[in-house]
Design an enzyme around this catalytic site. Sequence first.
Site, PDB file in Angstrom:
ATOM      1  N   LYS A   3      84.462 116.133  43.507  1.00  7.67           N
ATOM      2  CA  LYS A   3      84.142 116.537  42.141  1.00  7.67           C
ATOM      3  C   LYS A   3      85.204 116.127  41.136  1.00  7.67           C
ATOM      4  CE  LYS A   3      81.369 120.587  43.445  1.00  7.67           C
ATOM      5  NZ  LYS A   3      80.178 120.330  42.611  1.00  7.67           N
ATOM      6  N   ASN A  38      73.879 125.233  47.299  1.00  8.66           N
ATOM      7  CA  ASN A  38      75.066 125.436  46.475  1.00  8.66           C
ATOM      8  C   ASN A  38      74.663 125.838  45.066  1.00  8.66           C
ATOM      9  OD1 ASN A  38      76.111 123.491  44.164  1.00  8.66           O
ATOM     10  ND2 ASN A  38      74.831 122.233  45.549  1.00  8.66           N
ATOM     11  N   TYR A  82      77.435 125.814  42.624  1.00  3.23           N
ATOM     12  CA  TYR A  82      78.774 125.636  42.067  1.00  3.23           C
ATOM     13  C   TYR A  82      78.787 125.799  40.550  1.00  3.23           C
ATOM     14  CZ  TYR A  82      81.408 123.918  46.150  1.00  3.23           C
ATOM     15  OH  TYR A  82      82.090 123.809  47.339  1.00  3.23           O
ATOM     16  N   PHE A  99      78.950 123.173  38.138  1.00  2.69           N
ATOM     17  CA  PHE A  99      79.854 122.227  37.469  1.00  2.69           C
ATOM     18  C   PHE A  99      81.284 122.774  37.356  1.00  2.69           C
ATOM     19  CE2 PHE A  99      76.304 119.961  34.789  1.00  2.69           C
ATOM     20  CZ  PHE A  99      75.851 119.353  35.940  1.00  2.69           C
ATOM     21  N   ASN A 111      79.784 110.908  37.530  1.00  2.10           N
ATOM     22  CA  ASN A 111      78.642 111.761  37.230  1.00  2.10           C
ATOM     23  C   ASN A 111      79.049 112.723  36.119  1.00  2.10           C
ATOM     24  OD1 ASN A 111      76.862 114.215  37.596  1.00  2.10           O
ATOM     25  ND2 ASN A 111      75.941 112.876  39.142  1.00  2.10           N
ATOM     26  N   SER A 114      70.843 119.211  37.574  1.00  2.00           N
ATOM     27  CA  SER A 114      71.390 120.286  38.400  1.00  2.00           C
ATOM     28  C   SER A 114      70.682 121.588  38.059  1.00  2.00           C
ATOM     29  CB  SER A 114      72.893 120.441  38.152  1.00  2.00           C
ATOM     30  OG  SER A 114      73.367 121.639  38.748  1.00  2.00           O
ATOM     31  N   ASN A 156      71.949 124.499  38.485  1.00  2.00           N
ATOM     32  CA  ASN A 156      72.951 125.572  38.443  1.00  2.00           C
ATOM     33  C   ASN A 156      73.598 125.782  37.086  1.00  2.00           C
ATOM     34  OD1 ASN A 156      72.594 126.011  41.262  1.00  2.00           O
ATOM     35  ND2 ASN A 156      73.871 124.222  41.661  1.00  2.00           N
ATOM     36  N   THR A 157      73.124 125.053  36.064  1.00  2.00           N
ATOM     37  CA  THR A 157      73.571 125.262  34.692  1.00  2.00           C
ATOM     38  C   THR A 157      72.352 125.621  33.862  1.00  2.00           C
ATOM     39  OG1 THR A 157      75.418 123.717  34.888  1.00  2.00           O
ATOM     40  CG2 THR A 157      74.624 124.180  32.668  1.00  2.00           C
ATOM     41  N   LYS A 212      70.059 110.824  36.516  1.00  3.74           N
ATOM     42  CA  LYS A 212      69.783 111.551  37.766  1.00  3.74           C
ATOM     43  C   LYS A 212      68.700 112.592  37.528  1.00  3.74           C
ATOM     44  CE  LYS A 212      72.014 113.546  41.809  1.00  3.74           C
ATOM     45  NZ  LYS A 212      73.306 113.719  42.512  1.00  3.74           N
ATOM     46  N   ASN A 254      68.342 114.915  42.771  1.00  5.48           N
ATOM     47  CA  ASN A 254      69.274 116.035  42.861  1.00  5.48           C
ATOM     48  C   ASN A 254      68.736 117.057  43.869  1.00  5.48           C
ATOM     49  OD1 ASN A 254      71.401 117.888  42.131  1.00  5.48           O
ATOM     50  ND2 ASN A 254      71.423 116.974  40.088  1.00  5.48           N
ATOM     51  N   THR A 255      69.356 118.212  43.925  1.00  5.78           N
ATOM     52  CA  THR A 255      68.921 119.265  44.849  1.00  5.78           C
ATOM     53  C   THR A 255      67.670 119.965  44.335  1.00  5.78           C
ATOM     54  OG1 THR A 255      70.434 120.812  43.750  1.00  5.78           O
ATOM     55  CG2 THR A 255      71.249 119.670  45.715  1.00  5.78           C
ATOM     56  N   GLY A 268      69.936 118.378  51.940  1.00 10.58           N
ATOM     57  CA  GLY A 268      69.841 118.175  53.384  1.00 10.58           C
ATOM     58  C   GLY A 268      68.451 117.766  53.821  1.00 10.58           C
TER      59      GLY A 268
END
Length: 393
Positions: free
Chosen positions: A99, A144, A146, A148, A176, A210, A212-213, A250, A281-282, A303
């Site tokens: 990161k 995850n 996280y 950022f 990224n 992402s 997660n934001t 992305k 992305n995830t 995964g």
Amino acid sequence: MSPRRLVLEQLKTMLYVSAGGFSLFSTYSIYQGNENFYENIILPLAHKIDPETSHKLAVTVSKYQLIPKSNFKDPAELSTNVWHLNFKNPVGVAAGFDKQGEAVEGLDKVGFGFVEIGSVTPVPQLGNDKPRVFRLIENSAIINRYGFNSEGHDVVYDRLQDLRENKKFVGIVGVNLGKNKNSQNPVDDYVKGVQKFGSVADYLVINISSPNTPGLRDWQAKDQLHNLLGNIIEARNKVNRHPRPLLLLKLAPDLTKQELEDISQVICDAKCSVDGLVISNTTIKRDPSLIGPHAQESGGLSGIPLANKSTEMISDMYKLTKGKIPIIGVGGIFTGKDAYDKIKAGASLIQFYTAFVYHGPPRVTRIKKELHQLLLKDGYSSVGDAVGKDVKL
């Protein structure tokens, strides 16, 4: 010497000899990239540790280049030219592992063809509260959230500038870019990223996917994306460097078919034309097959459970863009066949991360070897020959 003391001394000697022998065996196995040693000893030990701590340890090992350089020589058939860049092989490490841009040289030496760092935000931020990383071992997956966590533009830029100017690193590096969680002007965050890293990165990735934001994925909507890309491309075109850095977008794997069509229309507009896509992305979706105590944790899932979805999305976007925009395929790549499937679906390059967590550095070589064998088996003399072969345009 008493019998008891003699026995104790003999036991001590045996322990020293055993420890020394194990150390020599470990060193030799690591040096040789012994896959079984990683699978049966190193990684089970690493997985006893908290996932985030284990991640930090892996980055530190890569940072200080404690893993010897891979002795696998990339076959000529794996070298590939995409855009104006010559990749020694098409296998890269995905963003999210390194990161902060600390481990680029170490990752290059274990055999990756290119390294993508980040996500990097303009201002340093801690990310979301811990715990925020969870292993789903039975599913070969990770969740995850996280958020950022980043040391910010200035710190990461200084590392990359040192890498380029002082260490003379010539490998391919992507950065990224993300936005700060509480940013009042997300467009400006990405423009600042282009301006900051345009001189040291081979390519820049606009990460608006992402999960997660809060609100980040909203920027994939047609009107917002048009506005965002228009401003970013204008900034990129002002970068005082030749060639200018490539701009990639992305995308999230949870987009609908209509949303993918909308995105394809935007990026085919000359004012918003990106150089490439990173797919994907995830995911925030949870398949019923997920098991374990952390299967329903919030965050992005990566995964094996993501593999088919990301490959399908690569194929969809390859069709929608008529194969004219290079794609980096990522999501659930654990074997050479996984990589090959994505290439035949339309990916010019591939990346992985989760398999690196579960199998260590030897997995890089294994994927390359298996991919090479599959190319030769099907009569292809290069990676480029196989791109999009499973897709009818």
